[in-house]
Design a protein around this motif. Structure first.
Motif, PDB file in Angstrom:
ATOM      1  N   SER A   9       0.802  -1.206   0.000  1.00 31.60           N
ATOM      2  CA  SER A   9       0.000   0.000   0.000  1.00 31.60           C
ATOM      3  C   SER A   9       0.843   1.269   0.000  1.00 31.60           C
ATOM      4  N   SER A  10       1.854   1.345   0.862  1.00 31.70           N
ATOM      5  CA  SER A  10       2.672   2.559   0.932  1.00 31.70           C
ATOM      6  C   SER A  10       3.472   2.757  -0.347  1.00 31.70           C
ATOM      7  N   VAL A  11       3.925   1.661  -0.940  1.00 34.10           N
ATOM      8  CA  VAL A  11       4.658   1.744  -2.202  1.00 34.10           C
ATOM      9  C   VAL A  11       3.701   2.192  -3.304  1.00 34.10           C
ATOM     10  N   ASN A  12       2.503   1.632  -3.301  1.00 31.81           N
ATOM     11  CA  ASN A  12       1.517   2.012  -4.310  1.00 31.81           C
ATOM     12  C   ASN A  12       1.209   3.495  -4.271  1.00 31.81           C
ATOM     13  N   LEU A  13       1.058   4.050  -3.081  1.00 35.56           N
ATOM     14  CA  LEU A  13       0.752   5.466  -2.964  1.00 35.56           C
ATOM     15  C   LEU A  13       1.862   6.306  -3.575  1.00 35.56           C
ATOM     16  N   VAL A  14       3.102   5.940  -3.326  1.00 36.66           N
ATOM     17  CA  VAL A  14       4.243   6.659  -3.901  1.00 36.66           C
ATOM     18  C   VAL A  14       4.245   6.516  -5.417  1.00 36.66           C
ATOM     19  N   LEU A  15       3.991   5.298  -5.913  1.00 33.94           N
ATOM     20  CA  LEU A  15       3.980   5.068  -7.355  1.00 33.94           C
ATOM     21  C   LEU A  15       2.830   5.818  -8.031  1.00 33.94           C
ATOM     22  N   GLY A  43      -8.701   0.364  -3.792  1.00 34.54           N
ATOM     23  CA  GLY A  43      -8.609   0.511  -2.345  1.00 34.54           C
ATOM     24  C   GLY A  43      -7.445   1.342  -1.851  1.00 34.54           C
ATOM     25  N   GLN A  44      -6.802   2.080  -2.735  1.00 34.90           N
ATOM     26  CA  GLN A  44      -5.690   2.955  -2.345  1.00 34.90           C
ATOM     27  C   GLN A  44      -6.238   4.362  -2.169  1.00 34.90           C
ATOM     28  N   ILE A  48      -2.964  14.037  -0.139  1.00 38.67           N
ATOM     29  CA  ILE A  48      -2.849  15.330  -0.816  1.00 38.67           C
ATOM     30  C   ILE A  48      -1.716  15.313  -1.841  1.00 38.67           C
ATOM     31  N   ALA A  49      -0.686  14.482  -1.612  1.00 33.81           N
ATOM     32  CA  ALA A  49       0.430  14.367  -2.557  1.00 33.81           C
ATOM     33  C   ALA A  49      -0.004  13.706  -3.862  1.00 33.81           C
ATOM     34  N   ALA A  50      -1.055  12.924  -3.836  1.00 29.65           N
ATOM     35  CA  ALA A  50      -1.615  12.339  -5.058  1.00 29.65           C
ATOM     36  C   ALA A  50      -2.685  13.258  -5.651  1.00 29.65           C
ATOM     37  N   PHE A  51      -3.421  13.933  -4.789  1.00 32.82           N
ATOM     38  CA  PHE A  51      -4.492  14.816  -5.244  1.00 32.82           C
ATOM     39  C   PHE A  51      -3.958  16.011  -6.030  1.00 32.82           C
ATOM     40  N   ASN A  52      -2.942  16.669  -5.502  1.00 33.34           N
ATOM     41  CA  ASN A  52      -2.448  17.897  -6.122  1.00 33.34           C
ATOM     42  C   ASN A  52      -1.944  17.712  -7.553  1.00 33.34           C
TER      43      ASN A  52
END
Length: 107
Positions: A9-15, A43-44, A48-52
């Motif tokens: 999950s944490s890796v996916n968010l970064v990717l 399910g990820q 805000i780092a993905a939203f922006n």
């Protein structure tokens, strides 16, 4: 793509965030919106780092209405606008500055 669906999950968010940033830089707003929705579908939950960058892709592509619609979704995503979000919203609004002001004041 395969890594995004099967990684941690944490890796996916970064990717996902990196992919969204690439969409922003390339003004690929449609791909950014697809990735942003896919994040939620698998399910990820976006931060805000993905939203922006998703918002930025819309702004760079001059998609004011789509950008506004995305910002309106922030509460349902449990996201709070940060200074970068507000700058993007102001850039997106152009002649629609009153709408941006109303959204920011409502937060």
């Amino acid at each position: 793509y395969h890594l995004l669906r099967n990684g941690q999950s944490s890796v996916n968010l970064v990717l996902y965030s990196a992919a969204l940033k690439a969409c922003q830089l390339g003004t690929h707003w449609q791909q950014a919106m697809l990735l942003f929705q896919e994040m939620q579908d698998v399910g990820q939950w976006p931060d805000i780092a993905a939203f922006n960058p998703c918002l930025g892709a819309l702004v760079e592509s001059k998609k004011w209405e789509e950008a506004l619609a995305l910002v309106v979704r922030m509460p349902s995503l449990a996201l709070q606008p940060n200074s970068a979000t507000k700058r993007l919203l102001l850039r997106a609004s152009g002649n629609h500055w009153q709408g941006s002001l109303e959204i920011m004041l409502a937060r």
